[in-house]
Design a protein around this motif. Structure first.
Motif, PDB file in Angstrom:
ATOM      1  N   ALA A 106      12.762  17.594 -31.215  1.00 42.17           N
ATOM      2  CA  ALA A 106      13.536  18.133 -29.819  1.00 42.17           C
ATOM      3  C   ALA A 106      14.934  18.876 -30.226  1.00 42.17           C
ATOM      4  CB  ALA A 106      13.896  16.742 -29.102  1.00 42.17           C
ATOM      5  N   ALA A 107      15.517  18.599 -31.124  1.00 44.37           N
ATOM      6  CA  ALA A 107      16.806  19.369 -31.248  1.00 44.37           C
ATOM      7  C   ALA A 107      16.549  20.605 -31.872  1.00 44.37           C
ATOM      8  CB  ALA A 107      17.556  18.887 -32.326  1.00 44.37           C
ATOM      9  N   ARG A 108      15.410  20.785 -32.692  1.00 39.31           N
ATOM     10  CA  ARG A 108      14.935  22.166 -32.890  1.00 39.31           C
ATOM     11  C   ARG A 108      14.497  22.822 -31.674  1.00 39.31           C
ATOM     12  NH1 ARG A 108      15.498  23.734 -37.791  1.00 39.31           N
ATOM     13  NH2 ARG A 108      15.679  22.056 -39.583  1.00 39.31           N
ATOM     14  N   TYR A 109      13.689  22.353 -30.687  1.00 37.31           N
ATOM     15  CA  TYR A 109      13.418  22.955 -29.528  1.00 37.31           C
ATOM     16  C   TYR A 109      14.354  23.497 -28.916  1.00 37.31           C
ATOM     17  CZ  TYR A 109       8.184  22.249 -30.097  1.00 37.31           C
ATOM     18  OH  TYR A 109       7.107  21.859 -30.263  1.00 37.31           O
ATOM     19  N   ARG A 110      15.453  22.808 -28.718  1.00 38.68           N
ATOM     20  CA  ARG A 110      16.636  23.087 -28.034  1.00 38.68           C
ATOM     21  C   ARG A 110      17.438  24.312 -28.617  1.00 38.68           C
ATOM     22  NH1 ARG A 110      18.200  18.273 -27.524  1.00 38.68           N
ATOM     23  NH2 ARG A 110      19.535  18.120 -29.354  1.00 38.68           N
ATOM     24  N   THR A 111      17.411  24.114 -29.873  1.00 38.92           N
ATOM     25  CA  THR A 111      17.949  25.470 -30.609  1.00 38.92           C
ATOM     26  C   THR A 111      17.301  26.557 -30.260  1.00 38.92           C
ATOM     27  OG1 THR A 111      18.918  24.023 -32.298  1.00 38.92           O
ATOM     28  CG2 THR A 111      18.783  26.213 -32.912  1.00 38.92           C
ATOM     29  N   MET A 112      15.858  26.472 -30.383  1.00 37.98           N
ATOM     30  CA  MET A 112      14.931  27.740 -30.322  1.00 37.98           C
ATOM     31  C   MET A 112      15.369  28.153 -28.825  1.00 37.98           C
ATOM     32  SD  MET A 112      12.372  29.308 -31.615  1.00 37.98           S
ATOM     33  CE  MET A 112      10.712  30.077 -31.347  1.00 37.98           C
ATOM     34  N   LEU A 113      15.243  27.506 -27.590  1.00 35.68           N
ATOM     35  CA  LEU A 113      15.301  27.701 -26.219  1.00 35.68           C
ATOM     36  C   LEU A 113      16.971  28.451 -26.341  1.00 35.68           C
ATOM     37  CD1 LEU A 113      14.354  24.603 -24.647  1.00 35.68           C
ATOM     38  CD2 LEU A 113      13.171  26.689 -24.659  1.00 35.68           C
ATOM     39  N   HIS A 149      10.504   7.781 -34.063  1.00 33.64           N
ATOM     40  CA  HIS A 149      11.610   8.214 -33.088  1.00 33.64           C
ATOM     41  C   HIS A 149      12.620   9.270 -33.717  1.00 33.64           C
ATOM     42  CE1 HIS A 149      14.597   7.680 -29.967  1.00 33.64           C
ATOM     43  NE2 HIS A 149      15.533   7.499 -31.184  1.00 33.64           N
ATOM     44  N   SER A 150      12.871   9.034 -34.976  1.00 36.93           N
ATOM     45  CA  SER A 150      13.940   9.994 -35.412  1.00 36.93           C
ATOM     46  C   SER A 150      13.398  11.328 -35.693  1.00 36.93           C
ATOM     47  CB  SER A 150      14.349   9.546 -36.679  1.00 36.93           C
ATOM     48  OG  SER A 150      13.421   9.558 -37.588  1.00 36.93           O
ATOM     49  N   ARG A 151      12.083  11.302 -35.812  1.00 34.84           N
ATOM     50  CA  ARG A 151      11.436  12.712 -36.050  1.00 34.84           C
ATOM     51  C   ARG A 151      11.168  13.456 -34.787  1.00 34.84           C
ATOM     52  NH1 ARG A 151       6.686  11.324 -40.544  1.00 34.84           N
ATOM     53  NH2 ARG A 151       7.963  11.836 -42.500  1.00 34.84           N
ATOM     54  N   PHE A 152      10.874  12.684 -33.883  1.00 34.99           N
ATOM     55  CA  PHE A 152      10.655  13.336 -32.291  1.00 34.99           C
ATOM     56  C   PHE A 152      12.041  13.834 -31.852  1.00 34.99           C
ATOM     57  CE2 PHE A 152       6.538  11.367 -31.806  1.00 34.99           C
ATOM     58  CZ  PHE A 152       5.766  12.701 -31.342  1.00 34.99           C
ATOM     59  N   ILE A 153      13.157  13.154 -32.093  1.00 33.44           N
ATOM     60  CA  ILE A 153      14.415  13.569 -31.881  1.00 33.44           C
ATOM     61  C   ILE A 153      14.727  14.848 -32.596  1.00 33.44           C
ATOM     62  CG2 ILE A 153      16.818  12.697 -31.710  1.00 33.44           C
ATOM     63  CD1 ILE A 153      14.835  11.513 -29.451  1.00 33.44           C
ATOM     64  N   ARG A 181       7.112  21.978 -24.378  1.00 35.38           N
ATOM     65  CA  ARG A 181       7.002  21.261 -25.802  1.00 35.38           C
ATOM     66  C   ARG A 181       8.213  20.349 -26.155  1.00 35.38           C
ATOM     67  NH1 ARG A 181       4.552  24.676 -30.420  1.00 35.38           N
ATOM     68  NH2 ARG A 181       4.186  22.267 -31.338  1.00 35.38           N
ATOM     69  N   TYR A 182       9.577  21.040 -25.739  1.00 35.40           N
ATOM     70  CA  TYR A 182      10.726  20.314 -25.741  1.00 35.40           C
ATOM     71  C   TYR A 182      10.809  19.072 -24.842  1.00 35.40           C
ATOM     72  CZ  TYR A 182      15.618  19.556 -24.946  1.00 35.40           C
ATOM     73  OH  TYR A 182      17.003  18.792 -24.875  1.00 35.40           O
ATOM     74  N   ALA A 183      10.184  19.015 -23.748  1.00 32.71           N
ATOM     75  CA  ALA A 183       9.937  17.909 -23.006  1.00 32.71           C
ATOM     76  C   ALA A 183       8.993  16.983 -23.569  1.00 32.71           C
ATOM     77  CB  ALA A 183       9.487  18.380 -21.506  1.00 32.71           C
ATOM     78  N   ASP A 184       8.066  17.264 -24.031  1.00 34.78           N
ATOM     79  CA  ASP A 184       6.983  16.429 -24.820  1.00 34.78           C
ATOM     80  C   ASP A 184       7.731  15.847 -25.990  1.00 34.78           C
ATOM     81  OD1 ASP A 184       5.084  17.290 -23.191  1.00 34.78           O
ATOM     82  OD2 ASP A 184       4.183  18.819 -24.333  1.00 34.78           O
ATOM     83  N   ALA A 185       8.374  16.460 -26.735  1.00 37.72           N
ATOM     84  CA  ALA A 185       9.217  15.935 -27.919  1.00 37.72           C
ATOM     85  C   ALA A 185      10.206  14.732 -27.512  1.00 37.72           C
ATOM     86  CB  ALA A 185       9.866  16.826 -28.649  1.00 37.72           C
ATOM     87  N   LEU A 186      10.809  15.099 -26.358  1.00 36.79           N
ATOM     88  CA  LEU A 186      11.828  14.129 -25.799  1.00 36.79           C
ATOM     89  C   LEU A 186      10.950  12.913 -25.413  1.00 36.79           C
ATOM     90  CD1 LEU A 186      14.092  16.411 -23.794  1.00 36.79           C
ATOM     91  CD2 LEU A 186      14.910  14.938 -25.736  1.00 36.79           C
ATOM     92  N   TYR A 187       9.981  13.051 -24.705  1.00 34.09           N
ATOM     93  CA  TYR A 187       8.993  11.885 -24.078  1.00 34.09           C
ATOM     94  C   TYR A 187       8.415  11.084 -25.280  1.00 34.09           C
ATOM     95  CZ  TYR A 187       5.246   9.746 -21.963  1.00 34.09           C
ATOM     96  OH  TYR A 187       4.177   8.808 -21.650  1.00 34.09           O
ATOM     97  N   ASP A 188       7.863  11.676 -26.401  1.00 30.60           N
ATOM     98  CA  ASP A 188       7.466  10.973 -27.437  1.00 30.60           C
ATOM     99  C   ASP A 188       8.534  10.443 -28.267  1.00 30.60           C
ATOM    100  OD1 ASP A 188       4.724  11.473 -26.925  1.00 30.60           O
ATOM    101  OD2 ASP A 188       4.738  13.401 -28.155  1.00 30.60           O
ATOM    102  N   GLY A 189       9.742  10.693 -28.154  1.00 31.48           N
ATOM    103  CA  GLY A 189      10.730  10.390 -28.979  1.00 31.48           C
ATOM    104  C   GLY A 189      11.529   9.025 -28.049  1.00 31.48           C
ATOM    105  N   GLY A 190      10.739   8.855 -26.962  1.00 30.74           N
ATOM    106  CA  GLY A 190      11.509   7.891 -26.141  1.00 30.74           C
ATOM    107  C   GLY A 190      12.810   8.056 -25.109  1.00 30.74           C
ATOM    108  N   GLU A 191      12.888   9.403 -25.054  1.00 29.65           N
ATOM    109  CA  GLU A 191      13.971   9.776 -24.223  1.00 29.65           C
ATOM    110  C   GLU A 191      13.627  10.023 -22.780  1.00 29.65           C
ATOM    111  OE1 GLU A 191      17.312   9.806 -25.068  1.00 29.65           O
ATOM    112  OE2 GLU A 191      16.885   9.046 -26.906  1.00 29.65           O
ATOM    113  N   ARG A 211       6.527  20.389 -37.887  1.00 32.07           N
ATOM    114  CA  ARG A 211       7.383  18.965 -37.485  1.00 32.07           C
ATOM    115  C   ARG A 211       6.784  18.238 -36.329  1.00 32.07           C
ATOM    116  NH1 ARG A 211       8.738  18.339 -42.536  1.00 32.07           N
ATOM    117  NH2 ARG A 211      10.035  19.743 -43.250  1.00 32.07           N
ATOM    118  N   HIS A 212       6.478  19.124 -35.334  1.00 34.59           N
ATOM    119  CA  HIS A 212       6.022  18.425 -34.046  1.00 34.59           C
ATOM    120  C   HIS A 212       4.571  17.608 -34.264  1.00 34.59           C
ATOM    121  CE1 HIS A 212       5.677  18.704 -29.532  1.00 34.59           C
ATOM    122  NE2 HIS A 212       5.433  17.388 -29.916  1.00 34.59           N
ATOM    123  N   ALA A 213       3.837  18.100 -34.945  1.00 31.22           N
ATOM    124  CA  ALA A 213       2.601  17.711 -35.486  1.00 31.22           C
ATOM    125  C   ALA A 213       2.907  16.445 -36.553  1.00 31.22           C
ATOM    126  CB  ALA A 213       1.393  18.454 -36.233  1.00 31.22           C
TER     127      ALA A 213
END
Length: 959
Positions: free
Chosen positions: A429-436, A422-426, A451-461, A406-408
């Motif tokens: 990010a939610a799945r990374y948060r669940t994983m953590l 944007h929606s995909r990165f968000i 990688r969670y931070a990367d997803a937030l970054y690419d998602g505009g957060e 999903r990240h790729a």
């Protein structure tokens, strides 16, 4: 079959055949007591009853067992004896019943003998078939005809006539439905049809058997073969129903999950049939067009207990066929339909494995996501159990696969599709948060957090991403590359600053500064320190705080410690840009000059730097020009033109440089720069102005030919005002004249006349000039004279000067007509030459009249004199005309007198014309034409006008 069993079988055959021999003896005895011609009517059935020969109740005496040494030899002997006996019976006139029985038994023995070995005796089979056919034909009421038909079918089969065998067996079943052999015939014919792949016909035969009572011997096998026939016909629904019926009959009381459990429900002899029925059911389900959707199938079979086995068998079958997506769908269908079943989770895992085996990554990931959503909570609740540990490891692996994919996928989403990206990165990010949250003790926790931070970054957060990067860099133990995370935190804060609304900019700016300071203090050897400082300088530059930006960059440049050359370039760039923005062009030029050699050729940065360097030099040149230092200004303008990649600035700088050289009267440099400007910018808006300046420069430097060429070019500038072009055309003509280049002058004048018919007088004067430049009476000379006359006629408002030119041109054209008239000689025959001379004179007279009509005395008096002279020449021509041959003496003299008489009137006309011309003196006019007329009168009338000198002096005094 063992050798002992074969011996027993042969022994029984011998006993049977011996019994047949005894029976035949009895038949022969009975035959002796029957009279063929008797009155009593007998049937085969009655005869058999009476003689005890009915096969169903055959009664024989017991024969004492006989020990046989060679069974095979004894068998052959007995068979041969029996056949010999039956043949002898058939050769005699036997009773019908005896004959029928002998025929049947003889045929049976032949069939039995023919089928004993591997090689079939076709002759014996043919004889047997013939006997059966004859028996049926001779004795249609033979009570054992069903046996005969059955044996006939066997004979056909042995002889390879399969179609006849099949038809005969089907006929037996139809004609003898109550026979004990009817079902046997049905089944055997069905089997033969099935073997020949005539499944439709075989299915019909099997169906007849299946429709009977289930206790019928062939019933279960027929049901099984009927199901396979339907499968072979692609009647999947019928096949499924038939196979299901077989399995349902097992009366399962509990759930069956394996083949072993299924086979245990039946006798060993039926194990293969049950196992194969399960295989047929799965094949039929797999062949359904809608593709193995078995949930609806089992929904129609409430309470049946073999569904786990079918799901599993079907899934495995589809896997073996490499129908991976279909197999996965079956496994997933089970998990969806029976989520509480103990096998549900394993079937979900099988579905995932099937997708993976088939290489369907997207489907595998979707299944893994469903697995996580469906089982994660329960698995985490079971933490501590042995099985849970393995499942948790599997869950962890699935989650990693999902996150990787999903990240790729989010990263590969086109940036133009911003909402989806944007929606995909968000979501990632939610799945990374669940994983953590699920795996806080994971050894890769810090990496996952990154990688969670990367997803937030690419998602505009950006703010949230910056916080997570900072967490990785400063809070987590043993993070992977914490310095990188620290830099990412600064970058995220900085990007948020760039996009922050005005109300949040101050806070965002403070966050950037704080993150940068924390990185610098925590990682003093950070390779990006210079880059971070320069980024701050760029921020200050964007905020128009140019002094602060310069204050950061200048010390860095002075220090000269750069980890890479690009940072030095950036420092020079920011410094130069800051000075440029402050309009400190002297300093800007210094730093841009240092920057330029470090930039890649043709790069956008180099083009920008070169442009600003050129602008800086150009502004300095403007300052020099304003201060009156034209020499320095010209030098700087030229340098700006050499430096600038911008065509417009190069053009302006070149033109301005030429202007400054003109001011200091450096004509050579002025011309050189202007010519270079024109070569490089031929279509420039200042091209016309450059031509004017260049032409003036050539004039001032005494180069009239070069100046004329430039003026000619100016005259062709259609975007220049017409008066400028006209004046340029005039100057071109004059300068070419001045340079002595007559051909170019003529071309320039012709161009002027073609382009500028107005003002009329100037155009007429140029036409007169063109006429004068051409040889007298040449085509060009005459053309331009006519053009002068025509242009004057076209004028809306006549001009005296133009009319004078037109009158003079008209007179010149008339003089040509006079000349042409005088050239016509009067030759014999006079009747031919005289009319030509007269026509030419009329043309000349008209031309002279047109010239005189303009009313200019000089022109009119010349025309008047030429008129008289035209008559005088004609009179003279008459006197000098060619004399007819053969005239002499008085005749010749008389002819001369006659010519004189003819010429005299024309001399009188000439005198009259000359006198009229001279008479204009009374109007106070005296011209050269009048003087010439007076001279002519003195010649023609000397008595009256002989005192010419006195008259000329008198008339000249009028002027």
């Amino acid at each position: 079959m063992t050798s002992a069993a074969m011996a027993i079988s042969k022994h029984h055959n011998i006993r049977f055949k011996l019994t047949l021999l005894v029976a035949c003896s009895l038949l022969a005895a009975c035959q002796q007591g029957v009279k063929p011609g008797g009155s009593t009517t007998q049937t085969i059935g009655g005869l058999l009853d009476r003689n005890g020969q009915n096969p169903d109740r055959l009664m024989m005496e017991k024969i004492a067992p006989k020990k046989i040494v060679d069974i095979d030899a004894e068998t052959q002997r007995v068979e041969a004896a029996a056949l010999s006996h039956y043949e002898s019976v058939l050769s005699m006139e036997s009773a019908p019943g005896v004959r029928a029985e002998a025929m049947r038994r003889s045929a049976d023995l032949r069939i039995e003998a023919a089928g004993q070995g591997l090689d079939i005796n076709m002759d014996e089979v043919a004889l047997a078939a013939g006997l059966y056919q004859n028996l049926l034909a001779e004795f249609p009421d033979y009570p054992n005809n069903d046996h005969v038909v059955y044996q006939l079918a066997r004979a056909y089969d042995l002889s390879g006539r399969s179609e006849l065998a099949i038809d005969t067996l089907r006929g037996l079943a139809n004609d003898y439905p109550m026979s004990s052999r009817a079902n046997d015939a049905l089944f055997r014919s069905a089997e033969m049809l099935y073997l020949r792949k005539r499944y439709d016909e075989a299915s019909a035969q099997y169906k007849k058997l299946v429709s009977q009572n289930s206790t019928m011997p062939y019933w279960q096998m027929a049901q099984y073969k009927y199901a396979w026939s339907q499968y072979q016909l692609n009647h999947t629904d019928e096949a499924i129903a038939a196979f299901t019926a077989i399995l349902t009959q097992l009366k399962m009381r509990s759930e069956v999950n394996s083949i072993g459990q299924l086979v245990a429900l039946v006798a060993p002899t039926q194990a293969e049939l049950v196992r194969d029925s399960l295989r047929g059911l799965t094949l039929a389900l797999a062949a359904k067009p809608e593709g193995h959707s078995i949930n609806s199938y089992f929904a129609a079979l409430p309470g049946n207990q073999f569904y786990p086995l079918v799901y599993n068998s079907l899934g495995d079958l589809l896997l073996r066929k490499k129908r991976y997506t279909d197999a996965a769908s079956v496994f997933d269908a089970f998990a969806s339909a029976y989520p509480q079943h103990e096998l549900a989770i394993s079937h979900s895992e099988k579905a995932i494995a099937a997708y993976k085996q088939g290489g369907f990554t997207a489907l595998m990931v979707a299944a893994q996501e469903a697995y996580v959503d469906r089982y994660a909570v329960d698995l985490l609740a079971q933490d501590g159990a042995d099985i849970a540990a393995a499942k948790l490891a599997l869950l962890h692996g699935y989650m990693n696969d999902v996150l990787d994919y999903r990240h790729a996928e989010a990263q590969q989403t086109p940036k133009v599709d911003s909402e989806l990206r944007h929606s995909r990165f968000i979501a990632v990010a939610a799945r990374y948060r669940t994983m953590l949250t699920m795996f806080p003790s994971d050894s890769a926790f810090a990496k996952t957090n990154m990688r969670y931070a990367d997803a937030l970054y690419d998602g505009g957060e950006l703010n949230a991403a910056a916080e997570q990067y900072a967490r990785v860099a400063y809070d987590l133990a043993s993070p992977d590359k914490p310095a990188d995370a620290a830099l990412a935190s600064v970058k995220a804060y900085r990007e948020f600053l760039d996009a922050a609304p005005n109300a949040e900019r101050d806070a965002a700016q403070k966050a950037v500064i704080a993150a940068s300071a924390r990185l610098a203090s925590t990682f003093p050897q950070h390779p990006e320190r210079s880059r971070i400082l320069l980024a701050s300088a760029e921020d200050l530059y964007r905020l128009n705080r140019y002094d602060d930006a310069i204050a950061i960059c200048v010390p860095l440049l002075a220090d000269g410690q750069w980890p890479e050359l690009s940072l030095q370039r950036k420092a020079l760039s920011v410094t130069a840009d800051a000075y440029f923005a402050q309009e400190n062009f002297t300093q800007a030029e210094i730093y841009y000059s240092q920057l330029m050699p470090m930039l890649v050729a043709d790069s956008e940065l180099r083009k920008t730097a070169a442009d600003r360097l050129a602008v800086s030099v150009y502004r300095r040149a403007e300052t020099a020009r304003t201060s009156g230092n034209s020499t320095l200004a010209a030098k700087l303008f030229l340098r700006a033109a050499e430096l600038s990649p911008n065509a417009e600035l190069r053009a302006n700088a070149s033109f301005d440089a030429a202007g400054q050289f003109y001011v200091i009267e450096n004509w050579l440099k002025t011309a050189s720069v202007l010519q270079a400007f024109q070569r490089e910018f031929p279509g420039h808006a200042m091209a016309a102005e450059s031509d004017k300046l260049l032409a003036d420069t050539f004039q001032k430097s005494s180069q009239p030919a070069l100046a004329a060429a430039v003026y000619s070019r100016i005259a062709q500038h259609h975007d220049t005002d017409i008066e400028t072009r006209r004046q340029a055309s005039v100057m071109a003509a004059k300068l070419y004249d001045q340079a002595g280049q007559r051909a170019q002058a003529r071309t320039a004048i012709e161009s002027y006349v073609a382009q500028f018919p107005e003002p009329l007088l100037e155009a007429q004067q140029f036409r007169q000039r063109l006429a004068n430049m051409a040889p007298v009476y040449s085509a060009a000379h005459l053309r331009w004279l006519r053009e002068i006359v025509a242009a004057d006629k076209r004028a809306a408002t006549p001009l005296p000067a133009s009319q004078l030119l037109a009158a003079d041109a008209s007179l010149q054209l008339a003089m040509l007509d006079v000349r042409n008239a005088n050239k016509v000689e009067l030759r014999l025959p006079i009747t031919s030459s005289l009319p030509r001379r007269q026509r030419a004179m009329e043309t000349a007279i008209d031309s002279l009249a047109r010239a005189a009509s303009y009313g200019f005395a000089d022109i009119t008096t010349v025309a008047g004199h030429e008129l008289g002279d035209l008559f005088r020449h004609f009179a003279h021509a008459l006197m000098k005309s060619e004399k007819p041959k053969g005239l002499s003496g008085d005749v010749l003299e008389e002819y001369a007198l006659l010519l004189e008489e003819q010429a005299y009137p024309f001399e009188e006309k000439a005198i009259t014309a000359f006198e009229a011309n001279v008479a204009r003196v009374k109007d106070g006019v005296w011209t050269a034409g009048m003087r010439k007329s007076l001279v002519a009168l003195a010649e023609l009338a000397p008595a009256k006008y002989g005192k010419q000198p006195q008259l000329e002096n008198s008339y000249d005094s009028l002027n």
